[in-house]
Design an enzyme around this catalytic site. Structure first.
Site, mmCIF file in Angstrom:
data_model
loop_
_atom_site.group_PDB
_atom_site.id
_atom_site.type_symbol
_atom_site.label_atom_id
_atom_site.label_comp_id
_atom_site.label_asym_id
_atom_site.label_seq_id
_atom_site.Cartn_x
_atom_site.Cartn_y
_atom_site.Cartn_z
ATOM 1 C CD GLU A 305 -2.844 -1.264 2.180
ATOM 2 O OE1 GLU A 305 -2.605 -0.662 3.321
ATOM 3 O OE2 GLU A 305 -3.883 -1.943 2.043
ATOM 4 N NE ARG A 355 -5.584 -7.177 -0.547
ATOM 5 C CZ ARG A 355 -6.442 -5.949 -0.074
ATOM 6 N NH1 ARG A 355 -7.025 -5.325 -0.601
ATOM 7 N NH2 ARG A 355 -6.143 -5.893 1.397
ATOM 8 C CG ASP A 384 -7.731 -5.197 4.740
ATOM 9 O OD1 ASP A 384 -7.196 -5.512 5.958
ATOM 10 O OD2 ASP A 384 -7.481 -4.221 4.148
ATOM 11 C CD GLU A 412 -10.061 -1.188 7.823
ATOM 12 O OE1 GLU A 412 -9.028 -1.489 8.525
ATOM 13 O OE2 GLU A 412 -9.664 -0.620 6.664
HETATM 14 C C1 GCV Z 1 -3.044 0.800 8.344
HETATM 15 C C2 GCV Z 1 -6.157 -2.006 5.405
HETATM 16 C C3 GCV Z 1 -6.629 -0.567 6.096
HETATM 17 C C4 GCV Z 1 -5.631 0.376 6.317
HETATM 18 C C5 GCV Z 1 -4.513 -0.443 7.040
HETATM 19 C C6 GCV Z 1 -3.991 -1.606 6.297
HETATM 20 C C7 GCV Z 1 -2.844 -2.351 6.989
HETATM 21 O O1 GCV Z 1 -5.829 -1.718 4.047
HETATM 22 O O2 GCV Z 1 -7.690 0.026 5.233
HETATM 23 O O3 GCV Z 1 -5.863 1.287 7.041
HETATM 24 O O4 GCV Z 1 -3.181 0.547 7.158
HETATM 25 O O5 GCV Z 1 -5.023 -2.388 5.998
HETATM 26 O O6 GCV Z 1 -3.313 -3.180 7.785
HETATM 27 O O7 GCV Z 1 -1.726 -1.987 6.851
#
Ligand code: GCV
Length: 835
Positions: A305, A355, A384, A412
């Site tokens: 990311e 993914r 995720d 989340e």
């Molecule tokens: C801290 C997901 C979340 C991100 C997070 C990422 C991770 O993509 O949306 O906010 O980043 O996971 O676990 O690194």
């Protein structure tokens, strides 16, 4: 006068009805009822001797005094020696053997474990709380208080506990500016405006909560790490936080960035194999440990990311991990290397891209190449933190690498602390899942704790993200997830029910109706959430490129993020089979892969996560996929509507403040569940062209769309995504005041009016509802949901009940916009009044 007030306060206290903020979480130490108090008072010695004066031992002593005073109304008498007539004795095994050799304590305990033991010596009774280290003593003190709080007998104790795994950590995703990535409980307790907070009182309180669960370390900054956290001039700030945690045995860890040798260190490279980089990490670690000798270690997110990683120099993850780990090793520090490595710019057109494969693809070949103080931190599922995923295959792949499971406590993808979702049943499903890594009988919990392949380290990491809100996580019921994570990390063999009941008793009291109702709601909540957000392995059908909150069925498609469900007019699901798909299933050991590969054996709950099937595919349950999607959404919505009724049955049994706050949350959730239901069902109805066998989808009796009303000032707008609004449209007001009205043409009677409007976060519009020229309700749209748009996240519901309607009555809604908010309305639904 005064005694009467006291008597009244006493009564309220006895009923547990003082307003509570949730600040004390499960450590309220509310007064026990008379019967229990009498019993425990009899069993508990009156004196307390603490045989160590370390800060951690002091915390244990203070906590015992505080808890016993709260629950039993008695203040333990503190002694400096172990009295001959008996007492409570608190200390390490070594300490007690030295100071009180007459107490027979033959046992070997492991680090952080504890032993609660009643001893009778020469007619005297001792209650010994002992452990190998001070942290264990503190955990033992909390365990004794928990027993008392749960009404368990403490008369004749012999309870020896060893934590299931050495690693029991939490991560906080706090940014140095005070915001928290995916945090829903307010701003950071650590940081504000680029610096450590002046007042660290909440850090100490948090340390106490963590210690009560046996959690021994906390990473205090976001894994999307600000490099400044390792700058020398920043170090004193970290030192202060470590100091606030230390009395609770909680050690600080830091999230680092692999580019730091360049960004902070001033080198022209961060190539892990460059000797200057190796030297930099070593000297940085030495500097840190001089200031914080008990630093727990580092966490790293690399090549993911947008974070830099070893790929920048053609190095492997093991190269990167070992260089940093070797700098920490002489000081006993651990290095958590996150398995969450994937390409978020994948070509979605390629049906072989996946993914879900990423973690295993990245780390399989590196098994055995990591140093012993490296721990691979692996999310529970391969994508995720979705509503449902299989366990990550990587757990079953690694044999010569330490691993930890990363569980997300912060909700989340689970309604962001606005929806009730108790995650323990889901976590348990992963932890108990047999990966067949060395034949049958190797559940994830045994693999991550290092038991299966005799690894020196490993365990459990929870992404907690508590904040400054009084109740820590944004609502009262979500605290159960933090509690549950800690309890499972200590003992993953506890049942979800046991954890839910314990938590409820400690948090809301032991009224059997309260315990049964709240624990029942918690235990049902994951399935219910899954039902209205993403059943059958669809994953959470939310705005995955935005706020991860409201409904947006297609947000996952046609982009590189790889959370695809590939639903179209013919069918739905990712073909992850070995035979025709991405081959993801082949990453599991053969016995697991065989179950997943065949539609005959693949569990319904994961069918479209693992297979692409036509909507008419028959599930094991006998339903078609499409009918299951419709039914589960209606069932989920119904169950959420029931929550509020279940909660209302607790009026007078839960203190009024928490009662009202939870009720408001559940009513809000009821409105959201309805949007989700309608949106997902209508989306799949349109895509599949297959009608709902029960005739519900697309038919909403009593509903009058905004766009069908008589409009004065309001204008019709298209909502994106279309499924987030009934009819795909809303009405929005661009003037100072707009009106929408219609004439009621149904039967006379008592009704409730449900107004569906949009409450964005960039204004506080006001609404007035008139029925036959009489003001029936008025409210302001002041909620702070994570969107400025008219969409599924901002969709809100106001119910005005007790309205007597006659045919021909005019129902009129008046909207007064504010700021960027347009007093938007979706529809008004006229429903028979349930009261
Ligand atoms: C801290 C997901 C979340 C991100 C997070 C990422 C991770 O993509 O949306 O906010 O980043 O996971 O676990 O690194």
């Amino acid at each position: 006068m005064l005694p009467r007030i006291h008597a009244l306060l006493g009564l309220l206290a006895a009923a547990g009805l003082q307003a509570e903020t949730g600040n004390q979480a499960w450590l309220r130490y509310a007064a026990l009822d008379d019967g229990a108090t009498r019993q425990v008072r009899e069993a508990l010695p009156a004196t307390l001797t603490a045989l160590s004066d370390s800060p951690v031992a002091e915390s244990a002593r203070g906590e015992l005094i505080r808890g016993i005073r709260g629950m039993l109304g008695r203040t333990l008498r503190v002694e400096s020696r172990v009295p001959r007539e008996g007492g409570i004795v608190l200390g390490t095994l070594a300490g007690i053997r030295k100071a009180a050799p007459h107490l027979p304590l033959a046992a070997n305990l492991e680090a952080d474990g504890y032993w609660l033991k009643t001893l009778r010596v020469d007619g005297a009774r001792y209650l010994v709380i002992t452990a190998e280290n001070d942290r264990g003593v503190l955990y033992g003190a909390f365990a004794l208080l928990r027993k008392i709080g749960l009404g368990e007998s403490v008369a004749d104790l012999d309870d020896r506990q060893t934590p299931y795994a050495p690693v029991r950590w939490v991560n906080q995703w706090d940014n140095l500016d005070g915001s928290i990535e995916r945090g829903y409980g307010g701003r950071s307790i650590f940081w504000d405006n680029g610096n450590v907070r002046e007042d660290l009182g909440r850090v100490s309180d948090y340390g106490r909560m963590l210690a009560s669960l046996g959690i021994g370390a906390c990473a205090i900054n976001n894994v999307n790490a600000n490099p400044r956290v390792l700058a020398s001039d920043f170090l004193p700030q970290v030192v202060r936080i470590a100091g606030a945690f230390r009395p609770w045995g909680v050690r600080v860890a830091l999230s680092v960035d692999l580019g730091i040798p360049k960004t902070v260190g001033g080198l022209d490279t961060f190539d892990p194999l460059d000797p200057r980089v190796t030297a930099w990490w070593k000297s940085k670690a030495d500097e840190l440990y001089r200031a914080i000798p008990d630093l727990a270690g580092f966490v790293l997110k690399a090549d993911s990311e947008g974070r830099v990683g070893p790929s920048a120099y053609g190095r492997t993850h093991a190269d990167a991990a070992n260089v940093v780990a070797r700098a920490l090793a002489p000081h006993g520090g651990l290095f958590f290397y996150r398995g969450f490595v994937y390409d978020h710019r994948m070509d979605w057109r390629n049906p072989k891209n996946d993914r879900a494969r990423a973690a295993d693809d990245n780390f399989r070949a590196l098994d055995g190449k990591f140093d012993d103080n490296v721990v691979l931190q692996i999310k529970n599922g391969p994508i995720d933190f979705q509503a449902r995923e299989p366990a990550s295959p990587l757990f079953g792949t690694l044999e010569k690498t330490n691993q930890a499971v990363e569980l997300q406590i912060t909700q989340e993808y689970f309604g962001q602390a606005r929806h009730l979702v108790f995650l323990v049943p889901m976590w348990k499903e992963t932890l108990d899942f047999d990966m067949h890594a060395r034949g049958a009988g190797t559940p994830v919990k045994a693999l991550v704790s290092g038991k299966t392949f005799r690894r020196p380290s490993g365990g459990f990491v929870g992404v907690a993200n508590v904040g400054l809100d009084e109740n820590w996580l944004g609502n009262h019921l979500s605290q159960a997830n933090l509690y549950g994570f800690g309890r499972l990390a200590w003992d993953p063999n506890l049942s979800a029910r046991q954890i839910a009941e314990e938590w409820t008793r400690l948090t809301f009291g032991d009224d059997p109706k309260v315990v049964a109702t709240i624990a029942g709601m918690q235990l049902a909540s994951w399935r219910i959430f899954e039902n209205y957000t993403g059943p059958l392995g669809l994953q959470t059908l939310t705005d995955i490129v935005g706020n991860h909150y409201g409904v947006s069925v297609e947000a996952s498609e046609r982009n590189g993020w790889g959370q695809w469900h590939r639903a179209d007019e013919r069918g739905v699901g990712m073909d992850r089979t070995i035979a025709t798909g991405t081959g993801f299933i082949g990453q599991f050991r053969p016995p697991v892969a065989a179950v997943y590969e065949s539609l005959k054996t693949c569990p319904d709950d994961l069918v479209v996560f693992l297979h692409h099937v036509p909507y008419t595919h028959l599930l094991h349950s006998g339903k078609t996929v499409i009918q299951y999607i419709y039914d589960s959404h209606y069932e989920g919505e119904q169950a959420v509507a029931e929550y509020a009724r279940q909660w209302e049955s607790l009026k007078g049994r839960v203190d009024d403040r928490r009662y009202q706050e939870v009720l408001a949350q559940l009513e809000y959730q009821g409105g959201q569940a309805q949007v989700w239901r309608d949106a997902v069902a209508r989306w799949f109805h349109r895509a599949s062209g297959i009608p709902d066998a029960k005739g519900r989808v697309g038919r909403y009796p009593g509903r009058v769309e905004g766009e069908a009303m008589k409009l004065e000032g309001y204008a019709v707008s298209e909502v994106k995504p279309w499924e987030a609004a009934s009819g795909g449209k809303a009405i929005e007001c661009a003037a100072a005041r707009c009106v929408a009205s219609f004439s009621y043409d149904g039967a006379p009677g008592w009704y409730a009016l449900q107004v569906r409007y949009f409450d964005q976060n960039n204004g506080a519009s006001r609404f007035r509802l008139w029925v036959a020229n009489q003001l029936a309700g008025e409210w302001a749209a002041t909620d702070r949901v994570p969107t400025r748009k008219v969409d599924g996240s901002s969709s809100a519901r106001r119910t005005v009940s007790g309205i007597a309607l006659r045919p021909g009555d005019e129902i009129r809604i008046e909207g007064l916009p504010d700021g960027g908010e347009t007093a938007a309305i979706d529809y008004i639904e006229v429903r028979p009044d349930r009261n």
